[in-house]
Design an enzyme around this catalytic site. Structure first.
Site, mmCIF file in Angstrom:
data_model
loop_
_atom_site.group_PDB
_atom_site.id
_atom_site.type_symbol
_atom_site.label_atom_id
_atom_site.label_comp_id
_atom_site.label_asym_id
_atom_site.label_seq_id
_atom_site.Cartn_x
_atom_site.Cartn_y
_atom_site.Cartn_z
ATOM 1 C CG ASP A 1 -37.898 -32.240 8.445
ATOM 2 O OD1 ASP A 1 -38.066 -33.216 7.701
ATOM 3 O OD2 ASP A 1 -36.571 -32.060 7.495
ATOM 4 C CE LYS B 1 -47.853 -25.243 23.272
ATOM 5 N NZ LYS B 1 -46.248 -25.637 23.654
ATOM 6 C CE1 TYR C 1 -46.887 -26.364 6.927
ATOM 7 C CE2 TYR C 1 -46.024 -26.860 4.814
ATOM 8 C CZ TYR C 1 -45.289 -26.638 6.473
ATOM 9 O OH TYR C 1 -44.333 -27.044 6.219
ATOM 10 C CG ASP D 1 -44.325 -29.032 24.070
ATOM 11 O OD1 ASP D 1 -45.133 -29.888 23.961
ATOM 12 O OD2 ASP D 1 -43.744 -28.052 25.082
ATOM 13 C CG ASP E 1 -42.529 -29.103 7.227
ATOM 14 O OD1 ASP E 1 -41.683 -30.547 6.480
ATOM 15 O OD2 ASP E 1 -41.765 -28.729 7.703
HETATM 16 C C1 IPM Z 1 -41.518 -30.938 3.066
HETATM 17 C C2 IPM Z 1 -40.909 -30.145 2.998
HETATM 18 C C3 IPM Z 1 -42.517 -29.050 2.501
HETATM 19 C C4 IPM Z 1 -43.486 -28.916 3.383
HETATM 20 C C5 IPM Z 1 -41.856 -27.641 2.062
HETATM 21 C C6 IPM Z 1 -40.603 -27.950 0.240
HETATM 22 C C7 IPM Z 1 -42.909 -26.613 1.083
HETATM 23 O O1 IPM Z 1 -40.498 -29.491 3.898
HETATM 24 O O2 IPM Z 1 -42.404 -32.086 2.011
HETATM 25 O O3 IPM Z 1 -41.773 -31.849 4.314
HETATM 26 O O4 IPM Z 1 -43.320 -28.069 4.043
HETATM 27 O O5 IPM Z 1 -44.475 -29.448 3.667
HETATM 28 MG MG MG Z 2 -40.643 -30.973 5.446
#
Ligand code: IPM
Ligand code: MG
Length: 365
Positions: A254, A194, A143, A226, A250
């Site tokens: 999710d 990884k 990032y 993975d 990230d």
């Molecule tokens: C998160 C989001 C952010 C990230 C984006 C909005 C920049 O997806 O907080 O997980 O990638 O960190």
């Molecule tokens: Mg995110």
């Protein structure tokens, strides 16, 4: 005198202002019950800040955040800003906030509440009892690595570059946070990398392994990313605490969020080595339902609970909020994203009102 805290509110975009309003009411009610005082100050971030100032993170916002005890953020982003140059996009404001406050540790719990098991897209027997903490490195890795950009080579070809880089110091400090969190949980830490392909992951694995003897009560394991993605969906109960780099975290957070039924339920905390932390829902700004009183405010409210627990050292207040969330779910209230048969569907404001009555009615021991 009752303890007093100055809080910066960053409502941001989309459903942000609606869910923030619920969190402020909840904090105020909790303050009244437990004799805590909150001083709220709102500031601009994301698209809202772009519209008002041209920048997704105005300097004044960062100053206000730095001067406060904690920062409660809702969500940023929306279709109308997606075409802007990277430096002016809402996401850039969020990344600048993380970097500006030095928030290298991102804690994303994914806990399945028994009331919501049927809202998960996975089978009950797979998700029952899931209680995972994802510890994501937040201010390094791909990032922030340089060089980055889209360049034109000598032969006129475009070439896009991002750099995934970590120093031992960056790995060690997130590693220590993760071991300490695992100590307070079920003493199992799984580091995700990884290392079969990436040198940066090899260093990551070596450093985590070298830290382990300092935490003899924690058992450390390693997974390739993975495989970790697969295991999260196949048998999520095997995980206690996960630690991983910015990009992998990230993605995996999710996936972990969705185990719990709705990303609309999950809070997060972003912490540095000193100074205020930022507490925000894992979900985004949901522009498709913004302004329609349909948003689920529970992740925002649970982020306020994390703020009380990790940032302001007010565990009783955090408990009260978490109990109120449990209570409204027990009462059958559901926003659309977590709705299931036999429950009562409510909007964002009605969920807020239900939380306030729950806070008033819970016995404080
Ligand atoms: C998160 C989001 C952010 C990230 C984006 C909005 C920049 O997806 O907080 O997980 O990638 O960190
Ligand atoms: Mg995110």
């Amino acid at each position: 005198m009752s303890p007093s805290f100055s809080l910066t509110l960053l409502p941001g975009d989309g459903i942000g202002p609606e869910i923030m309003a619920v969190a402020v009411d909840v904090l105020t009610a909790v303050g009244q019950r437990l004799d805590l005082r909150f001083k709220f100050q709102s500031a601009l971030i994301g698209g809202a800040a772009i519209e008002a100032t041209g920048s997704p993170l105005p300097a004044t916002t960062l100053e206000i955040c730095r001067a406060s005890d904690a920062v409660l953020l809702a969500a940023i982003g929306g279709y109308q800003w997606d075409q802007l140059p990277r430096s002016q996009r809402p996401e850039t404001g969020l990344l600048a906030l993380r970097a500006g406050l030095g928030l290298f540790a991102n804690l994303r719990p994914a806990t399945i509440l028994p009331q919501l098991i049927d809202a998960s897209s996975l089978k009950r027997e797979v998700v029952e009892g899931v209680d995972i903490m994802v510890v994501r490195e937040l201010t390094g890795g791909i990032y922030f690595g340089t060089p980055r950009g889209i360049f034109t080579t000598e032969d006129g070809q475009q070439r896009a570059i991002n750099t995934m880089a970590y120093t031992p110091g960056e790995i060690d400090r997130i590693g220590r946070v993760a071991f300490q969190i695992a100590q307070k949980r079920r003493q199992q830490l799984c580091s995700v990398d990884k290392a079969n392909v990436l040198e940066v992951s090899q260093l990551w694995r070596d450093r985590l392994t070298a830290l382990a003897p300092n935490y003899p009560d924690v058992s450390l394991s390693h997974l390739y990313v993975d495989n970790a993605a697969m295991q999260l969906i196949r048998y999520p109960r095997q995980f206690d605490t996960l630690v991983t780099s910015n990009l992998f975290g990230d993605i995996l957070s999710d996936a972990a969020a969705m185990l719990t039924g709705s990303i609309g339920m999950l809070p997060s905390a972003s912490l540095g080595s000193s100074g205020p932390g930022v507490y925000e829902p894992v979900h985004g700004s949901a522009p498709d339902i913004a302004g329609q009183d349909q948003a689920n405010p529970l992740a925002q409210v649970l982020s306020a609970a994390m703020m009380l627990r990790y940032g302001l050292d007010q565990p009783a207040a955090a408990d009260l909020i978490e109990q109120a969330v449990t209570k409204v779910l027990d009462q059958g209230y559901r926003t659309g994203d977590i709705m299931s048969a036999g429950m009562t569907q409510v909007g964002c404001q009605a969920m807020g009102a239900a939380l306030l009555s729950a806070i008033d009615s819970i016995n404080i021991t």
